[in-house]
Design a protein around this motif. Structure first.
Motif, mmCIF file in Angstrom:
data_model
loop_
_atom_site.group_PDB
_atom_site.id
_atom_site.type_symbol
_atom_site.label_atom_id
_atom_site.label_comp_id
_atom_site.label_asym_id
_atom_site.label_seq_id
_atom_site.Cartn_x
_atom_site.Cartn_y
_atom_site.Cartn_z
ATOM 1 N N SER A 124 0.825 -1.206 0.000
ATOM 2 C CA SER A 124 0.000 0.000 0.000
ATOM 3 C C SER A 124 0.864 1.261 0.000
ATOM 4 O O SER A 124 0.369 2.349 -0.239
ATOM 5 C CB SER A 124 -0.947 0.001 1.197
ATOM 6 N N PHE A 125 2.164 1.096 0.281
ATOM 7 C CA PHE A 125 3.061 2.258 0.285
ATOM 8 C C PHE A 125 3.975 2.295 -0.941
ATOM 9 O O PHE A 125 4.900 3.084 -1.003
ATOM 10 C CB PHE A 125 3.919 2.268 1.551
ATOM 11 N N LYS A 126 3.747 1.389 -1.891
ATOM 12 C CA LYS A 126 4.636 1.331 -3.048
ATOM 13 C C LYS A 126 3.957 1.917 -4.282
ATOM 14 O O LYS A 126 2.752 2.148 -4.283
ATOM 15 C CB LYS A 126 5.025 -0.135 -3.322
ATOM 16 N N LEU A 176 7.817 6.001 1.405
ATOM 17 C CA LEU A 176 6.417 5.751 1.756
ATOM 18 C C LEU A 176 5.492 6.608 0.897
ATOM 19 O O LEU A 176 5.430 7.824 1.062
ATOM 20 C CB LEU A 176 6.181 6.041 3.243
ATOM 21 N N HIS A 177 4.805 5.958 -0.010
ATOM 22 C CA HIS A 177 3.935 6.709 -0.911
ATOM 23 C C HIS A 177 2.568 6.896 -0.279
ATOM 24 O O HIS A 177 1.623 6.164 -0.562
ATOM 25 C CB HIS A 177 3.800 5.977 -2.246
ATOM 26 N N PHE A 178 2.442 7.920 0.561
ATOM 27 C CA PHE A 178 1.172 8.166 1.254
ATOM 28 C C PHE A 178 0.077 8.611 0.299
ATOM 29 O O PHE A 178 -1.095 8.563 0.637
ATOM 30 C CB PHE A 178 1.356 9.215 2.360
ATOM 31 N N TRP A 193 -2.804 6.352 -0.214
ATOM 32 C CA TRP A 193 -3.839 6.357 0.813
ATOM 33 C C TRP A 193 -4.824 7.498 0.602
ATOM 34 O O TRP A 193 -6.026 7.305 0.689
ATOM 35 C CB TRP A 193 -3.199 6.469 2.207
ATOM 36 N N SER A 224 -1.779 0.089 -6.263
ATOM 37 C CA SER A 224 -1.388 0.659 -4.970
ATOM 38 C C SER A 224 -2.593 1.261 -4.258
ATOM 39 O O SER A 224 -2.732 1.134 -3.042
ATOM 40 C CB SER A 224 -0.313 1.718 -5.187
ATOM 41 N N ALA A 252 -4.029 0.222 -0.640
ATOM 42 C CA ALA A 252 -4.264 1.223 0.406
ATOM 43 C C ALA A 252 -5.680 1.076 0.944
ATOM 44 O O ALA A 252 -5.908 1.097 2.158
ATOM 45 C CB ALA A 252 -4.037 2.628 -0.153
#
Lengths: 305, 307
Positions: free
Chosen positions: A62-64, A80-82, A85, A271, A275
């Motif tokens: 979920s962070f990639k 961390l690809h927020f 989210w 992704s 998330a």
């Protein structure tokens, strides 16, 4: 694999090797214990990894970025690809699904506990003609396949104008939660001492007042157990909303996730999907870790008896 | 005391009973009635067709395929799940290093194992199914890239796309998500068995395998049996439906390889617009569920052991 597959235990027991000297007369048993200990830890750790791995993997994914999920599935995220989210939360409507789920489950849970405990109280503590009949009618609902009732239920709801509404879904959730709730709470109310209720009645309290002010507070442990059971069941419900609630506006979490996954097949926002999945997992994960003992007790309470 | 008793009883029962009757009992009765009609579910018109739907069902290949898969799940799921759970629970409670004055003891960290194992149980089956759908993805899923990682890149099964593997994959997911529940349940049962039973048996030279079959299993039998019924209903019900519907593609997997009875009921009613026939298959499912529960109860009847 069944419990019979425990070869190390059997093979080691025969020769009974004496390496170090344990307590006298206990050599054989002790080495058996040691090998068994290593073996059982090994097996238990493997299953623990099998259980935890997919969950950790989903959190990681979920962070990639989509690229790295697809090309290097096992690698750690570069950063961390927020944004995955926030994209899932707002653009993929996870926030709406959360709100719908909270409203529907909140309403159903209160209704289930209130109506379930009222019915169970009457069935447990009063003698009246038809008591057994009503009880078994409730209990019978536990063994029917829901899917059979679904087609006519769809039309019952349709005629009453309850299709694609939140309150319609709440009523159905309550109705289908009643069998287990009544079953569980009836046996619970039977175990409560009747002297307290009698004392209240002698003091002039009405039946209704006795129930709400005396019996219900005493039944708190039972209500918590059955409440947790119903909360998880209703939160995770998929079949009922899929059939009875097709308006995208009122989708609950499970429906939204499936929708997201199906839609993503074409758009390829992996992704975002992960998330969303992790987001939906978090509240339950948190509740489980905090209330671990109550959750386990609540879920296993029904199966033992 | 008697004053107002019946008014109170009626007042407390009426709302729950009405809800239950309208949304549960009435649809069930209607379902049995509709199973004798040619109702499409799309228009209000239908007529009675007697047992036509039932004879049609017996000639329906997809019905038999669904039934076959459902029966397979009912037989295998409880066997594997309960077997694994008993094995793990026994390891947790008896597999430990011996301590002073204790014939048997649990492994260190058994409470950690129980917490971890139980977790999938609280997750929605939809989330579990979606997670594994990706794990089984043939190109970049967890499993195949792990195979590649350990140098087995030549073996790249199509998992959910392979008709001979798809149902096994669905089953393994259902097992994965339920084993922990039974580990906890059986552990609680095992912990309540008096330790001197084991002590006496071990003094007499019994191995741990023997103690499992002669002491643990018989004393746990009631719990195992209710677990068996629970797993069977799960295999015939909503969980199996959801796992198959979410995980596998098309009409119940490649070439109907994973279709199960509840899924076929759902598709016949809501995709094919044959509500009458769908309820007929539903009645078939009901009969099988009841028969299964009755058989397990009957086979499982044993002398009750008190301790």
């Amino acid at each position: 694999m069944k419990a019979t597959d425990t070869p190390p235990v059997v093979t080691v027991k025969e020769p009974a090797p004496v390496s170090k000297a344990p307590a006298p007369g206990d050599k054989e048993k002790s080495s058996e214990g040691k090998v068994l200990n290593v073996f059982s830890h090994g097996v238990l750790i493997i299953w623990a990894i099998l259980v935890v791995m997919p969950l950790l993997w989903a959190i990681m994914a979920s962070f990639k970025t989509d690229d790295s999920i697809l090309s290097t599935p096992w690698a750690l995220p570069d950063k961390l690809h927020f944004e995955n989210w926030s994209r899932a939360w707002s653009q993929a409507h996870m926030s709406d699904y959360f709100l719908n789920t909270i409203l529907v489950v909140g309403g159903s849970l209160i209704g289930t506990l209130l109506l379930g405990s009222m019915a169970a109280y009457v069935l447990a503590r009063f003698d009246f003609p038809g008591n057994r009949f009503v009880y078994y009618m409730f209990i019978g609902g536990m063994s029917f396949p829901i899917i059979l009732a679904l087609v006519p239920l769809f039309f019952v709801m349709n005629n009453m104008g309850l299709l694609n509404t939140r309150h319609g879904l709440i009523l159905v959730y309550i109705a289908y939660s009643l069998p287990f709730t009544v079953f569980f709470l009836t046996s619970f109310f039977r175990t409560l001492p009747s002297s307290v209720a009698e004392a209240a009645m002698l003091d002039g309290a009405s039946h209704t007042r006795t129930f709400f002010q005396v019996m219900l507070p005493m039944a708190k442990p039972g209500l918590i157990s059955v409440g947790i059971f119903n909360f998880l069941g209703q939160w995770n419900q998929y079949l009922l909303p899929t059939v009875l609630n097709t308006d995208p506006k009122y989708r609950v979490l499970s429906q939204g996730l499936v929708e997201l996954a199906n839609g993503q097949g074409y758009k390829g926002d992996w992704s975002g999907l992960f998330a969303g999945l992790v987001m939906a997992m978090l509240p339950v994960l948190a509740a489980y870790i905090i209330f671990q003992r109550q959750v386990v007790a609540g879920l296993t309470a029904g199966a033992v008896k | 005391m008697q004053h107002g008793k019946y008014r109170f009883i009626v007042g407390f029962l009426v709302v729950p009973l009405v809800l239950y009757a309208v949304f549960v009992i009435w649809p069930f009765i209607q379902a049995i009635y509709y199973s004798f009609t040619d109702w499409t579910g799309l228009s209000p018109d239908f007529k009675m067709v007697g047992f036509d739907n039932y004879t049609r069902m017996l000639k329906d290949d997809i019905f038999w395929k669904s039934l076959q898969h459902s029966v397979l799940l009912v037989l295998l799921l409880p066997l594997v799940t309960l077997g694994l759970a008993l094995f793990f629970a026994f390891m947790l409670n008896v597999g430990g290093r011996r301590r002073k004055n204790a014939a048997v003891s649990g492994v260190r960290g058994s409470s950690f194992y129980k917490i971890a194992y139980f977790f999938p149980q609280v997750l929605s089956i939809v989330i579990v199914a979606l997670l594994f759908q990706f794990a089984f993805n043939p190109r970049s899923g967890m499993l195949n890239s792990a195979l590649e990682g350990i140098g087995l890149g030549s073996i790249q099964p199509d998992w959910l796309g392979d008709p001979s593997l798809a149902l096994v994959c669905v089953m393994s997911v259902l097992i994965w998500s339920t084993v922990g529940f039974f580990v906890v349940l059986f552990s609680a049962g095992m912990a309540s068995i008096p330790k001197d039973f084991y002590e006496a048996a071990l003094l007499d030279g019994a191995s741990r395998v023997t103690t499992f079959f002669k002491i643990t299993l018989p004393l746990l039998w009631d719990t195992v049996q209710s677990g068996w019924v629970y797993m069977g209903i799960l295999a015939l019900g909503v969980e199996a439906f959801t796992a198959v519907q979410v995980m596998t593609v098309g009409p119940g997997g490649p070439d109907y390889a994973t279709t199960v009875l509840p899924l076929y009921v759902y598709q016949t009613a809501f995709r094919d617009g044959q509500a009458g026939y769908a309820t007929t298959i539903g009645v078939g499912l009901l009969i099988i569920t009841m028969a299964f529960a009755a058989i397990v109860m009957r086979l499982g009847r044993r002398e009750r052991l008190e301790f």
